[in-house]
Design an enzyme around this catalytic site. Sequence first.
Site, mmCIF file in Angstrom:
data_model
loop_
_atom_site.group_PDB
_atom_site.id
_atom_site.type_symbol
_atom_site.label_atom_id
_atom_site.label_comp_id
_atom_site.label_asym_id
_atom_site.label_seq_id
_atom_site.Cartn_x
_atom_site.Cartn_y
_atom_site.Cartn_z
ATOM 1 N N MET A 35 0.843 -1.205 0.000
ATOM 2 C CA MET A 35 0.000 0.000 0.000
ATOM 3 C C MET A 35 0.876 1.252 0.000
ATOM 4 O O MET A 35 0.402 2.349 0.321
ATOM 5 C CB MET A 35 -0.926 -0.006 1.208
ATOM 6 N N HIS A 48 8.913 1.208 3.541
ATOM 7 C CA HIS A 48 9.985 1.205 4.549
ATOM 8 C C HIS A 48 10.840 -0.033 4.305
ATOM 9 O O HIS A 48 10.585 -0.804 3.365
ATOM 10 C CB HIS A 48 9.380 1.231 5.957
ATOM 11 N N GLY A 86 10.915 -2.836 5.625
ATOM 12 C CA GLY A 86 10.164 -4.102 5.598
ATOM 13 C C GLY A 86 9.740 -4.422 4.169
ATOM 14 O O GLY A 86 10.001 -5.516 3.650
ATOM 15 N N HIS A 87 9.113 -3.439 3.508
ATOM 16 C CA HIS A 87 8.713 -3.627 2.102
ATOM 17 C C HIS A 87 9.935 -3.914 1.225
ATOM 18 O O HIS A 87 9.902 -4.773 0.355
ATOM 19 C CB HIS A 87 8.038 -2.368 1.552
ATOM 20 N N MET A 146 8.662 -2.595 11.725
ATOM 21 C CA MET A 146 8.454 -1.476 10.810
ATOM 22 C C MET A 146 7.031 -1.518 10.260
ATOM 23 O O MET A 146 6.505 -2.597 9.973
ATOM 24 C CB MET A 146 9.456 -1.541 9.671
ATOM 25 N N SER A 147 6.424 -0.360 10.148
ATOM 26 C CA SER A 147 5.061 -0.261 9.627
ATOM 27 C C SER A 147 4.854 1.145 9.086
ATOM 28 O O SER A 147 5.377 2.121 9.663
ATOM 29 C CB SER A 147 4.061 -0.525 10.762
HETATM 30 P P1 AMP Z 1 1.339 -2.956 3.450
HETATM 31 O O1 AMP Z 1 1.929 -1.899 2.606
HETATM 32 O O2 AMP Z 1 1.243 -2.599 4.902
HETATM 33 O O3 AMP Z 1 0.048 -3.519 2.890
HETATM 34 O O4 AMP Z 1 2.367 -4.182 3.413
HETATM 35 C C1 AMP Z 1 2.774 -4.754 2.202
HETATM 36 C C2 AMP Z 1 3.570 -5.991 2.493
HETATM 37 O O5 AMP Z 1 4.700 -5.664 3.287
HETATM 38 C C3 AMP Z 1 2.780 -7.063 3.276
HETATM 39 O O6 AMP Z 1 3.109 -8.348 2.774
HETATM 40 C C4 AMP Z 1 3.302 -6.873 4.672
HETATM 41 O O7 AMP Z 1 3.205 -8.042 5.482
HETATM 42 C C5 AMP Z 1 4.760 -6.535 4.406
HETATM 43 N N1 AMP Z 1 5.365 -5.847 5.553
HETATM 44 C C6 AMP Z 1 4.878 -4.772 6.229
HETATM 45 N N2 AMP Z 1 5.694 -4.462 7.254
HETATM 46 C C7 AMP Z 1 6.713 -5.355 7.237
HETATM 47 C C8 AMP Z 1 7.875 -5.558 8.041
HETATM 48 N N3 AMP Z 1 8.150 -4.776 9.096
HETATM 49 N N4 AMP Z 1 8.702 -6.579 7.732
HETATM 50 C C9 AMP Z 1 8.432 -7.386 6.654
HETATM 51 N N5 AMP Z 1 7.356 -7.250 5.863
HETATM 52 C C10 AMP Z 1 6.502 -6.245 6.144
#
Ligand code: AMP
Length: 288
Positions: free
Chosen positions: A30, A34, A36-37, A184-185
Amino acid sequence: MKILRTISQTQNLTSKLRSKNKIIGFVPTMGFLHNGHLSLIKEARKKADIVFVSIYVNPLQFAPTEDLSRYPRDFKRDEKLCKDAGADYIFYPSDEMMYPRGFSTYAVVEKLTSGLEGKIRPEHFKGVTTIVLKLFNIVQPHFSVFGQKDAQQAAVIKKMVKDLNVNNKIVIAPTIREADGLAMSSRNVYLTNEQRADAPYLYKSLQYAKRKIMLENYNRDIDFLRSQMSKLIKSRKTATKIDYISFNDYDTLEEIKSLKNFKFDKILVSLAVRFGKVRLIDNIVIKR
Ligand code: AMP
């Protein structure tokens, strides 16, 4: 790296790539990226010829009371980060493209979505599985990488792919954390300085549970563990509400009520905690 804004352009391209036997790896996000992505993009890069990232804040997975309108966005920054991490294409559609007037078809995974996040956010996973299936049909990847950070989401997507025979391998990559343990978020930017200082207690409490379970050879009572974790989190004054602290089988998400005579390979300990209006989730996996 190229940006693709339409479905037909993307499908034409991915059909061509598949016909040339190029391996397509896909990372749905989305945005507001960061590390994580970026770790997911790098993971995809290892095995793919072509890496696709999607950036789309999916309105269908937000309840009216949630943070859709204030969800952080910065496409220019994301574009640079994707490029540096080795992505080849970003699929970046509009709402009108993804949900044209009259849209009325959904993908729903039952059972696995009834507990944990699904209990607190009843429509959330219907939105997630619908958009993810649409993205799979558009990007046509050979494999897709998701984060362990969203453990229930990972389990639900694996189940959808299995039950609906989607020809796409799901890879789960580890949670990336800040130096002090906070997962990370994109939502961490909402935290005030005080909340940010308290937030690492989520991971501290998960580590506590893991240590106790392993040291005491799976004999610890779950209610005891939950109450100790809860005490630790509530010791931080900006942690205003614990939505849940849960012990589940990693694959089936079946709730584990007792560790005695425990027959699971992996335990998922997960939690959701509110710091004022900011809701954070985290988890840890304990292997036998
Ligand atoms: P999002 O943008 O929050 O929908 O996340 C997109 C993808 O990144 C999803 O598969 C999440 O599980 C993954 N993701 C988000 N935060 C982290 C993190 N800290 N470490 C690893 N993957 C992450």
